[in-house]
Write an enzyme that holds these catalytic residues in place. Structure first.
Site, PDB file in Angstrom:
ATOM      1  N   ARG A  43     -13.939  -3.780   3.291  1.00 25.53           N
ATOM      2  CA  ARG A  43     -13.159  -2.553   3.162  1.00 25.53           C
ATOM      3  C   ARG A  43     -14.042  -1.330   2.948  1.00 25.53           C
ATOM      4  O   ARG A  43     -13.705  -0.234   3.371  1.00 25.53           O
ATOM      5  CB  ARG A  43     -12.169  -2.712   1.998  1.00 25.53           C
ATOM      6  CG  ARG A  43     -11.241  -1.533   1.797  1.00 25.53           C
ATOM      7  CD  ARG A  43     -10.264  -1.760   0.648  1.00 25.53           C
ATOM      8  NE  ARG A  43      -9.270  -2.766   0.958  1.00 25.53           N
ATOM      9  CZ  ARG A  43      -9.239  -3.990   0.432  1.00 25.53           C
ATOM     10  NH1 ARG A  43     -10.148  -4.370  -0.437  1.00 25.53           N
ATOM     11  NH2 ARG A  43      -8.291  -4.835   0.768  1.00 25.53           N
ATOM     12  N   TYR A  44     -15.165  -1.502   2.261  1.00 23.88           N
ATOM     13  CA  TYR A  44     -16.086  -0.408   1.952  1.00 23.88           C
ATOM     14  C   TYR A  44     -17.400  -0.633   2.691  1.00 23.88           C
ATOM     15  O   TYR A  44     -17.849  -1.776   2.838  1.00 23.88           O
ATOM     16  CB  TYR A  44     -16.338  -0.335   0.442  1.00 23.88           C
ATOM     17  CG  TYR A  44     -15.085  -0.200  -0.381  1.00 23.88           C
ATOM     18  CD1 TYR A  44     -14.423   1.020  -0.477  1.00 23.88           C
ATOM     19  CD2 TYR A  44     -14.548  -1.291  -1.049  1.00 23.88           C
ATOM     20  CE1 TYR A  44     -13.271   1.155  -1.236  1.00 23.88           C
ATOM     21  CE2 TYR A  44     -13.395  -1.177  -1.807  1.00 23.88           C
ATOM     22  CZ  TYR A  44     -12.762   0.043  -1.908  1.00 23.88           C
ATOM     23  OH  TYR A  44     -11.612   0.168  -2.655  1.00 23.88           O
TER      24      TYR A  44
ATOM     25  N   ARG B 239     -20.337  -2.824   0.759  1.00 19.67           N
ATOM     26  CA  ARG B 239     -20.070  -4.067   0.049  1.00 19.67           C
ATOM     27  C   ARG B 239     -18.976  -4.860   0.748  1.00 19.67           C
ATOM     28  O   ARG B 239     -18.117  -4.288   1.413  1.00 19.67           O
ATOM     29  CB  ARG B 239     -19.693  -3.812  -1.413  1.00 19.67           C
ATOM     30  CG  ARG B 239     -18.541  -2.856  -1.624  1.00 19.67           C
ATOM     31  CD  ARG B 239     -18.651  -2.238  -3.019  1.00 19.67           C
ATOM     32  NE  ARG B 239     -17.560  -1.338  -3.353  1.00 19.67           N
ATOM     33  CZ  ARG B 239     -17.535  -0.049  -3.037  1.00 19.67           C
ATOM     34  NH1 ARG B 239     -18.508   0.482  -2.325  1.00 19.67           N
ATOM     35  NH2 ARG B 239     -16.519   0.708  -3.411  1.00 19.67           N
TER      36      ARG B 239
ATOM     37  N   CYS C  46      -8.146 -21.770  -8.123  1.00 21.16           N
ATOM     38  CA  CYS C  46      -8.511 -21.190  -9.411  1.00 21.16           C
ATOM     39  C   CYS C  46      -8.318 -22.233 -10.509  1.00 21.16           C
ATOM     40  O   CYS C  46      -7.507 -23.146 -10.366  1.00 21.16           O
ATOM     41  CB  CYS C  46      -7.623 -19.983  -9.727  1.00 21.16           C
ATOM     42  SG  CYS C  46      -7.678 -18.646  -8.522  1.00 21.16           S
TER      43      CYS C  46
ATOM     44  N   CYS D  54      -2.590 -17.050 -12.485  1.00 19.83           N
ATOM     45  CA  CYS D  54      -1.938 -15.964 -13.207  1.00 19.83           C
ATOM     46  C   CYS D  54      -0.610 -15.642 -12.524  1.00 19.83           C
ATOM     47  O   CYS D  54      -0.546 -15.530 -11.300  1.00 19.83           O
ATOM     48  CB  CYS D  54      -2.829 -14.733 -13.227  1.00 19.83           C
ATOM     49  SG  CYS D  54      -4.459 -15.018 -13.961  1.00 19.83           S
TER      50      CYS D  54
ATOM     51  N   CYS E 151      -0.746 -12.530 -10.188  1.00 22.55           N
ATOM     52  CA  CYS E 151      -1.874 -12.472  -9.260  1.00 22.55           C
ATOM     53  C   CYS E 151      -1.542 -11.681  -7.999  1.00 22.55           C
ATOM     54  O   CYS E 151      -0.526 -11.926  -7.337  1.00 22.55           O
ATOM     55  CB  CYS E 151      -2.288 -13.887  -8.875  1.00 22.55           C
ATOM     56  SG  CYS E 151      -3.653 -13.943  -7.691  1.00 22.55           S
TER      57      CYS E 151
ATOM     58  N   ARG F 227      -3.164 -11.900  -5.269  1.00 23.74           N
ATOM     59  CA  ARG F 227      -3.398 -12.755  -4.106  1.00 23.74           C
ATOM     60  C   ARG F 227      -2.572 -14.039  -4.199  1.00 23.74           C
ATOM     61  O   ARG F 227      -2.947 -15.071  -3.628  1.00 23.74           O
ATOM     62  CB  ARG F 227      -4.887 -13.104  -3.985  1.00 23.74           C
ATOM     63  CG  ARG F 227      -5.774 -11.931  -3.586  1.00 23.74           C
ATOM     64  CD  ARG F 227      -7.131 -12.386  -3.070  1.00 23.74           C
ATOM     65  NE  ARG F 227      -7.927 -11.228  -2.703  1.00 23.74           N
ATOM     66  CZ  ARG F 227      -9.023 -10.825  -3.342  1.00 23.74           C
ATOM     67  NH1 ARG F 227      -9.474 -11.504  -4.385  1.00 23.74           N
ATOM     68  NH2 ARG F 227      -9.675  -9.750  -2.946  1.00 23.74           N
TER      69      ARG F 227
ATOM     70  N   ASP G 225      -0.691  -4.588  -9.310  1.00 24.54           N
ATOM     71  CA  ASP G 225      -0.434  -4.433  -7.883  1.00 24.54           C
ATOM     72  C   ASP G 225       0.994  -4.851  -7.539  1.00 24.54           C
ATOM     73  O   ASP G 225       1.678  -5.531  -8.314  1.00 24.54           O
ATOM     74  CB  ASP G 225      -1.444  -5.253  -7.083  1.00 24.54           C
ATOM     75  CG  ASP G 225      -2.859  -4.738  -7.262  1.00 24.54           C
ATOM     76  OD1 ASP G 225      -3.064  -3.522  -7.100  1.00 24.54           O
ATOM     77  OD2 ASP G 225      -3.752  -5.543  -7.591  1.00 24.54           O
TER      78      ASP G 225
ATOM     79  N   ASP H 106      -5.211   0.327  -6.972  1.00 23.57           N
ATOM     80  CA  ASP H 106      -5.592  -0.107  -5.625  1.00 23.57           C
ATOM     81  C   ASP H 106      -4.473   0.318  -4.695  1.00 23.57           C
ATOM     82  O   ASP H 106      -3.350  -0.204  -4.777  1.00 23.57           O
ATOM     83  CB  ASP H 106      -5.789  -1.624  -5.587  1.00 23.57           C
ATOM     84  CG  ASP H 106      -6.986  -2.035  -4.772  1.00 23.57           C
ATOM     85  OD1 ASP H 106      -7.205  -1.414  -3.726  1.00 23.57           O
ATOM     86  OD2 ASP H 106      -7.700  -2.959  -5.181  1.00 23.57           O
TER      87      ASP H 106
ATOM     88  N   LYS I 197      -9.535   1.932  -3.783  1.00 21.77           N
ATOM     89  CA  LYS I 197      -9.219   2.180  -5.190  1.00 21.77           C
ATOM     90  C   LYS I 197      -9.402   3.655  -5.525  1.00 21.77           C
ATOM     91  O   LYS I 197     -10.306   4.309  -5.004  1.00 21.77           O
ATOM     92  CB  LYS I 197     -10.140   1.354  -6.095  1.00 21.77           C
ATOM     93  CG  LYS I 197      -9.966  -0.152  -5.984  1.00 21.77           C
ATOM     94  CD  LYS I 197     -10.941  -0.854  -6.922  1.00 21.77           C
ATOM     95  CE  LYS I 197     -10.743  -2.369  -6.878  1.00 21.77           C
ATOM     96  NZ  LYS I 197     -11.146  -2.938  -5.588  1.00 21.77           N
TER      97      LYS I 197
END
Length: 349
Positions: free
Chosen positions: A90-91, A94, A103, A107, A110, A112, A273, A310, A317
């Site tokens: 996206r950037y 990075r 995981c 959570c 989450c 994702r 999010d 985000d 962000k």
């Protein structure tokens, strides 16, 4: 002490983490989203407290079955910036390298949640990982590789070491950042072999620790973080601002101070999010801004994270300062992305 991770509704009931009558709703949630609670987290939960902040993060509830119109399967826009499996670019300087999509805990908020877990996007094959690393090699503007997923520290030390050795052969990559919950949710995994794996190749390594409540930073978790920091690995924190869990000045104060006391620099405080079924965790941006303003009046600058939104759709962000948003907190905002383009941000009706 729980002996192994809890991964089914029946096990949640047996552990006393789901009350009688709530099993059907939890089972309906489990049809769509993964469940896992590690022994370290299960042992922190007070089953007698219906508002326990640890349970609220990991135990499924009927509220997850409610999806609001503004919620999205891919709320921060990973997929439009995925040129090949495992890479999100996206950037310019990075990339995310998503080597695994499982995981140690799942959570309930989450972002994702549609991609992780046994039903998710899966672990990269050897061929896919090789192609992802070739992509990083070919794009010489990539300065930082962020290992995420899923949680990269669920990998074996042997596999993680091999990935770090591969990254070490790419001269333009200077920084490797690991996003993980493992030091708090499964602290015994942070052993000498894991630390040695992280240090393979001599890159500068950061571990971004995700924790949302000071109780997560138990004595074993603090010891795991100390092992990382003592080995020369820099730690920063990531926290999601969550209604009913940490949207309280006393809790946030203690959490940020605890990070700093354990040599972890508070980095990001994320506005939640727009992931499906997570509306019960979201407070308003106005409420979040008020909390951050209050934090600044009582904490050292060392303890202040950046309050981050985000932008939905993959636009990047922004820090949610008082001047970063235009519009009405009751009708909706207009946010400006890092490229200067504006986007609507909805508010819950």
């Amino acid at each position: 002490m729980a002996s192994r991770s809890i991964t089914t509704v029946d096990e949640l009931v047996t552990a006393g983490l789901i009350a009688a009558g709530e099993e059907a709703a939890a089972a309906a949630v489990a049809e769509h989203y993964a469940i896992a609670v590690t022994p370290a987290m299960a042992d922190l939960i007070d089953p007698s407290d219906p508002l326990d902040p640890i349970a609220a993060q990991f135990v499924p509830t009927a509220a997850e079955l409610v999806r609001t119109e503004e919620e999205r399967d891919d709320p921060i826009g990973d997929r439009p910036f995925t040129p090949l499996p495992g890479i999100v670019h996206r950037y310019p300087d990075r990339v995310l390298l998503k080597v695994v999509h499982v995981c140690p805990v799942y959570c309930r908020f989450c972002f994702r949640r549609e991609m992780v877990g046994p039903q998710g996007d899966g672990t990269l094959t050897a061929e896919q990982l090789s192609a992802a690393l070739d992509y990083v090699r070919a794009n010489t503007g990539i300065w930082e590789v962020i290992l995420t997923g899923g949680d990269p520290l669920v990998l074996s030390a042997r596999r993680l070491a091999e990935i770090m050795r591969q990254l070490a052969t790419i001269p333009h990559v200077k920084i490797v950042r690991i996003h993980s919950r493992v030091p708090v949710v499964d602290p015994e995994r942070i052993d000498a072999a894991m630390i040695d794996a992280l240090k393979q190749g001599g890159k500068t390594v950061y571990v971004a620790l995700h924790a949302n409540h000071p109780r997560e930073l138990s004595a074993p978790a603090r010891n795991a973080c100390a092992r990382l920091v003592d080995a020369g690995i820099v730690m920063v924190s990531q926290t999601v601002l969550l209604k009913g869990i940490n949207d309280d000045m006393t809790v946030l104060d203690e959490l940020m101070r605890t990070f700093v006391e354990n040599r972890i620099k508070p980095y990001y405080l994320h506005h939640p999010d727009l992931a499906p079924g997570t509306g019960h965790f979201r407070l308003s941006i106005k409420e979040g801004q008020a909390l951050v303003r209050a934090l600044r009046t009582r904490l050292s600058g060392l303890c202040i994270p950046a309050y981050i939104l985000d932008i939905p759709g993959g636009h990047g962000k922004i820090e949610i300062s008082e001047r970063a948003l235009a519009g009405d907190p009751d009708a909706g905002y207009c946010v400006t992305d890092p490229q200067g383009n504006t986007h609507p941000y909805p508010v819950k009706k």
